[in-house]
Design a protein around this motif. Structure first.
Motif, short mmCIF file in Angstrom:
data_model
loop_
_atom_site.label_atom_id
_atom_site.label_comp_id
_atom_site.label_asym_id
_atom_site.label_seq_id
_atom_site.Cartn_x
_atom_site.Cartn_y
_atom_site.Cartn_z
N ASP A 102 0.74 -1.06 -0.10
CA ASP A 102 0.02 -0.20 -0.19
C ASP A 102 0.36 1.64 0.07
OD1 ASP A 102 -2.34 -1.66 0.28
OD2 ASP A 102 -2.48 -1.39 2.08
N LEU A 103 1.99 1.05 0.86
CA LEU A 103 2.48 2.69 0.88
C LEU A 103 4.15 1.92 1.38
CD1 LEU A 103 2.30 5.39 1.39
CD2 LEU A 103 2.87 4.85 4.15
N ASN A 104 5.24 1.50 0.25
CA ASN A 104 6.05 1.17 0.74
C ASN A 104 6.99 1.98 1.53
OD1 ASN A 104 8.49 3.39 -0.65
ND2 ASN A 104 7.18 2.75 -2.90
N GLY A 105 8.23 1.42 1.94
CA GLY A 105 8.68 2.06 2.60
C GLY A 105 9.31 3.43 2.17
N LEU A 106 9.87 3.56 1.59
CA LEU A 106 10.70 4.76 1.26
C LEU A 106 9.16 6.21 0.96
CD1 LEU A 106 12.70 3.84 -1.83
CD2 LEU A 106 13.52 3.73 0.87
N GLU A 107 8.10 5.65 0.77
CA GLU A 107 7.48 6.73 1.27
C GLU A 107 7.07 7.08 2.41
OE1 GLU A 107 4.96 5.69 -3.13
OE2 GLU A 107 4.97 4.36 -1.30
N LEU A 108 6.45 5.63 3.18
CA LEU A 108 6.89 5.94 4.59
C LEU A 108 8.12 6.71 5.40
CD1 LEU A 108 4.64 5.47 7.07
CD2 LEU A 108 5.88 3.06 7.01
#
Length: 126
Positions: A58-64
């Protein structure tokens, strides 16, 4: 010290949480399989360290990690990945660290000892 661990893979999340606890049993460790729930928590509570898996749906780690940095520029982000392919992107974000899965105890201990922003660790332990 408040630490969040975020990984959609339950087994990987259990392992990283256990290793964090072994390295720093006095910290508060909050686990999330859902990166959006982790983001919601970080909007309400100052997070000192975030162990974040890069590969999530849903939301990759880089975006998070980007959102967490917007909320708190001094959060220590340690990315977790299956291989080294994402290390450059993680370092471009000024991550505190990078761990290749499966994580090992010595690496987690080292990452927690070598935080980019260690002053938050000192605040919470005094």
């Amino acid at each position: 010290m408040i630490i969040i661990a975020v990984d959609e893979n339950r087994d990987d999340l259990d392992l990283i949480s256990d290793l964090i606890y072994d390295a720093d049993p006095d910290s508060e460790i909050i686990e999330y399989e859902d990166p959006l729930a982790a983001l919601g928590y970080a909007r309400q509570t100052r997070v000192d360290v975030a162990f974040i898996a890069i590969q999530m749906s849903d939301l990759n780690g880089l975006e998070l990690g980007k959102y967490l940095k917007e909320l708190n520029p001094s959060v220590n982000i340690i990315f977790l990945s299956e291989d080294d392919d994402d290390a450059g992107k993680a370092m471009d974000m000024h991550a505190s660290g990078y761990v290749v899965k499966p994580a090992e105890a010595e690496r987690i201990e080292w990452e927690l000892e070598e935080l980019r922003y260690p002053e938050y660790q000192k605040e919470h332990t005094t």
